[in-house]
Design a protein around this motif. Structure first.
Motif, PDB file in Angstrom:
ATOM      1  N   SER A   9      88.494  19.440  45.987  1.00 23.11           N
ATOM      2  CA  SER A   9      88.585  18.255  45.131  1.00 23.11           C
ATOM      3  C   SER A   9      88.874  17.005  45.947  1.00 23.11           C
ATOM      4  N   THR A  10      89.745  17.136  46.965  1.00 28.28           N
ATOM      5  CA  THR A  10      90.069  16.000  47.843  1.00 28.28           C
ATOM      6  C   THR A  10      88.864  15.631  48.694  1.00 28.28           C
ATOM      7  N   TYR A  11      88.183  16.651  49.225  1.00 36.44           N
ATOM      8  CA  TYR A  11      86.977  16.407  50.033  1.00 36.44           C
ATOM      9  C   TYR A  11      85.917  15.676  49.212  1.00 36.44           C
ATOM     10  N   ASN A  12      85.704  16.127  47.976  1.00 35.33           N
ATOM     11  CA  ASN A  12      84.716  15.481  47.105  1.00 35.33           C
ATOM     12  C   ASN A  12      85.090  14.028  46.827  1.00 35.33           C
ATOM     13  N   SER A  13      86.397  13.786  46.673  1.00 32.36           N
ATOM     14  CA  SER A  13      86.877  12.424  46.438  1.00 32.36           C
ATOM     15  C   SER A  13      86.623  11.549  47.665  1.00 32.36           C
ATOM     16  N   TYR A  14      86.930  12.068  48.844  1.00 30.11           N
ATOM     17  CA  TYR A  14      86.662  11.343  50.095  1.00 30.11           C
ATOM     18  C   TYR A  14      85.170  11.000  50.202  1.00 30.11           C
ATOM     19  N   LYS A  15      84.335  12.017  50.003  1.00 26.07           N
ATOM     20  CA  LYS A  15      82.891  11.853  50.174  1.00 26.07           C
ATOM     21  C   LYS A  15      82.329  10.823  49.207  1.00 26.07           C
ATOM     22  N   SER A  16      82.796  10.877  47.959  1.00 22.01           N
ATOM     23  CA  SER A  16      82.330   9.923  46.951  1.00 22.01           C
ATOM     24  C   SER A  16      82.691   8.487  47.343  1.00 22.01           C
ATOM     25  N   LYS A  17      83.914   8.284  47.796  1.00 19.68           N
ATOM     26  CA  LYS A  17      84.351   6.935  48.192  1.00 19.68           C
ATOM     27  C   LYS A  17      83.576   6.434  49.405  1.00 19.68           C
ATOM     28  N   VAL A  18      83.317   7.330  50.347  1.00 18.40           N
ATOM     29  CA  VAL A  18      82.546   6.957  51.542  1.00 18.40           C
ATOM     30  C   VAL A  18      81.139   6.528  51.152  1.00 18.40           C
ATOM     31  N   GLN A  19      80.474   7.341  50.339  1.00 14.69           N
ATOM     32  CA  GLN A  19      79.078   7.087  49.986  1.00 14.69           C
ATOM     33  C   GLN A  19      78.905   5.881  49.057  1.00 14.69           C
ATOM     34  N   LEU A  20      79.870   5.668  48.154  1.00 14.17           N
ATOM     35  CA  LEU A  20      79.745   4.588  47.176  1.00 14.17           C
ATOM     36  C   LEU A  20      80.270   3.244  47.679  1.00 14.17           C
ATOM     37  N   HIS A  21      81.353   3.273  48.453  1.00 12.39           N
ATOM     38  CA  HIS A  21      82.057   2.021  48.732  1.00 12.39           C
ATOM     39  C   HIS A  21      82.223   1.658  50.215  1.00 12.39           C
ATOM     40  N   THR A  68      95.670  25.883  39.399  1.00  6.75           N
ATOM     41  CA  THR A  68      95.000  24.869  38.587  1.00  6.75           C
ATOM     42  C   THR A  68      93.507  25.139  38.615  1.00  6.75           C
ATOM     43  N   LEU A  69      92.789  24.555  37.679  1.00 10.04           N
ATOM     44  CA  LEU A  69      91.359  24.821  37.566  1.00 10.04           C
ATOM     45  C   LEU A  69      90.608  23.515  37.376  1.00 10.04           C
ATOM     46  N   GLN A  70      89.510  23.366  38.106  1.00 12.08           N
ATOM     47  CA  GLN A  70      88.692  22.148  38.022  1.00 12.08           C
ATOM     48  C   GLN A  70      87.223  22.495  38.139  1.00 12.08           C
ATOM     49  N   ARG A  71      86.366  21.668  37.553  1.00  7.12           N
ATOM     50  CA  ARG A  71      84.930  21.781  37.809  1.00  7.12           C
ATOM     51  C   ARG A  71      84.601  20.789  38.906  1.00  7.12           C
ATOM     52  N   LEU A  72      84.118  21.300  40.036  1.00  5.26           N
ATOM     53  CA  LEU A  72      83.872  20.468  41.202  1.00  5.26           C
ATOM     54  C   LEU A  72      82.447  20.619  41.709  1.00  5.26           C
ATOM     55  N   GLN A  73      81.989  19.605  42.401  1.00  4.26           N
ATOM     56  CA  GLN A  73      80.665  19.670  43.017  1.00  4.26           C
ATOM     57  C   GLN A  73      80.746  20.564  44.254  1.00  4.26           C
ATOM     58  N   VAL A  74      79.887  21.563  44.318  1.00  7.81           N
ATOM     59  CA  VAL A  74      79.873  22.479  45.455  1.00  7.81           C
ATOM     60  C   VAL A  74      78.618  22.326  46.299  1.00  7.81           C
ATOM     61  N   ASP A  75      77.619  21.658  45.728  1.00  5.84           N
ATOM     62  CA  ASP A  75      76.368  21.408  46.437  1.00  5.84           C
ATOM     63  C   ASP A  75      75.683  20.239  45.757  1.00  5.84           C
ATOM     64  N   ILE A 114      83.226  25.995  38.528  1.00  7.40           N
ATOM     65  CA  ILE A 114      84.640  25.999  38.158  1.00  7.40           C
ATOM     66  C   ILE A 114      85.417  26.617  39.313  1.00  7.40           C
ATOM     67  N   ILE A 115      86.319  25.838  39.878  1.00  7.26           N
ATOM     68  CA  ILE A 115      87.094  26.278  41.038  1.00  7.26           C
ATOM     69  C   ILE A 115      88.566  26.420  40.659  1.00  7.26           C
ATOM     70  N   GLU A 116      89.110  27.585  40.941  1.00 11.62           N
ATOM     71  CA  GLU A 116      90.529  27.823  40.690  1.00 11.62           C
ATOM     72  C   GLU A 116      91.276  27.708  42.018  1.00 11.62           C
ATOM     73  N   GLY A 117      92.296  26.867  42.053  1.00 12.97           N
ATOM     74  CA  GLY A 117      93.027  26.663  43.291  1.00 12.97           C
ATOM     75  C   GLY A 117      94.519  26.506  43.052  1.00 12.97           C
ATOM     76  N   THR A 118      95.212  26.122  44.111  1.00 10.58           N
ATOM     77  CA  THR A 118      96.655  25.921  44.008  1.00 10.58           C
ATOM     78  C   THR A 118      96.943  24.607  43.286  1.00 10.58           C
ATOM     79  N   PRO A 119      98.157  24.450  42.743  1.00 11.80           N
ATOM     80  CA  PRO A 119      98.510  23.199  42.062  1.00 11.80           C
ATOM     81  C   PRO A 119      98.380  21.987  42.969  1.00 11.80           C
TER      82      PRO A 119
END
Length: 363
Positions: A87-99, A228-235, A241-246
């Motif tokens: 989730s953090t990696y996806n957030s980093y990547k989105s900010k890099v590509q968009l802004h 915790t559980l989130q739907r994240l971009q994997v490709d 749906i990814i289940e991970g630590t809090p």
């Protein structure tokens, strides 16, 4: 096939081969060194470091001639990705590509100066909120700090930059009347169990989705928040749906179970066929489904739309109104510190402040 402008080639065996100048012989001939990997970015990253080492005695500007975009690609996939949550990696990547890359990505890394960063911040401020500008700046700062550590950059230009002033966001919570209305309606349908859990425990939506029956100790009357559980971009174009630590270390916590909630959950457990408290058979109910149902219920009750997270704020606000001490609230919410709790819920102390003013005025 070679990557244009680089000494990196795709071999017939499927591996990438990188070539660099290892040394020059006395007759002037060049002796090359080679590195190999199944991943192109790994070869590119290693070449950067090897070229930097070979140029230690020359002008610093020669260390790395790549652009900021090229460095960010390497940083994301070979440094950030192995260390942070998806989730953090996806957030980093989105900010890099968009802004970041669309505006300053073409600048060579060693030519990037504070003036470029200041201009970039001004541009961001035209379309993003102050908090979003700060978040994007943090990503770039982290990436360039790593470049500096690896001697690819003389000085991080993102340091000592004037950022827009952060404005404290007012926490949005439901009133007591709205809370009672929502809770009463939610108890009539088991599909709305996530709403009850959020209102009575302050759990996050991802923590509710991932909650299993084995996480509830009915004898001790406790709930263990373990995942915790989130739907994240994997490709590209694909999510899962990814289940991970809090969210943080403090987010992994144990919450007390009220008698009322214990009785309600015990009743649901008797007919449940799922591993998950909120789910069917072997599957869980993902956050976006919970969000959709919550919005639908608010429409039915004719209550103004607030995000599901507002239920967590409502729980904290009610605790403050009942004079629960801030350390206890912080612990139940899984905040990293009491300061964070105080910063978030400053506006919720108006009742206490009003009482203090009234007491002072009677002296």
């Amino acid at each position: 096939m070679a990557k244009r402008g680089e000494n990196i080639y795709k071999r017939k065996d499927g591996r990438w081969e990188g070539r660099y100048i290892k040394e020059r012989k006395t007759d002037g001939k060049i002796r090359y060194g080679y590195i190999y990997s199944r991943k192109y970015l790994e070869v590119k990253h290693k070449l950067m470091l090897l070229k930097a080492d070979s140029l230690r005695d020359t002008a610093f500007q020669s260390y790395y001639a790549g652009t900021l975009t090229e460095w960010l690609e390497v940083w994301l996939d070979t440094i950030a990705k192995p260390k942070v949550k998806l989730s953090t990696y996806n957030s980093y990547k989105s900010k890099v590509q968009l802004h970041i890359t669309p505006t300053i990505g073409n600048i060579r890394l060693h030519e990037l100066v504070p003036a470029d960063i200041n201009q970039w911040i001004l541009q961001l401020s035209l379309t993003l909120s102050p908090s979003s500008v700060h978040a994007v700046h943090r990503v770039l700062k982290t990436a360039l700090t790593q470049a500096e550590r690896q001697d690819l950059l003389k000085k991080n230009p993102t340091l000592n930059i004037d950022l827009p002033k952060l404005e404290k966001q007012r926490v949005r919570a439901f009133s007591i009347e709205q809370q009672k209305k929502i809770k009463e309606a939610a108890r009539k349908d088991e599909r709305y169990l996530p709403i009850i859990l959020a209102l009575e425990t302050g759990m996050r939506i991802g923590e509710i989705s991932a909650l299993r029956w084995t996480d509830i100790d009915f004898s001790e009357k406790t709930i263990h928040i373990k995942r915790t559980l989130q739907r994240l971009q994997v490709d590209k174009g694909k999510t899962a749906i990814i289940e991970g630590t809090p969210k943080t270390f403090q987010s992994e916590r144990i919450l007390p179970l009220s008698k009322q909630l214990e009785a309600y959950l015990s009743k649901i457990k008797q007919t449940s066929e799922s591993l998950y408290v909120v789910g069917l058979a072997e599957s869980c109910t993902e956050p976006r489904t919970i969000t959709y149902r919550f919005k639908k219920l608010l429409d039915q009750l004719q209550i103004a739309q607030l995000p599901f997270h507002a239920l967590r704020h409502t729980f904290a606000t009610r605790c403050l109104e009942l004079s629960v001490n801030i350390a206890t609230i912080s612990s139940m919410l899984g905040h990293t510190s009491t300061k964070m709790t105080l910063d978030v819920y400053t506006n919720s102390f108006m009742k206490d402040e009003r009482q203090a003013i009234e007491k002072i005025s009677t002296l």
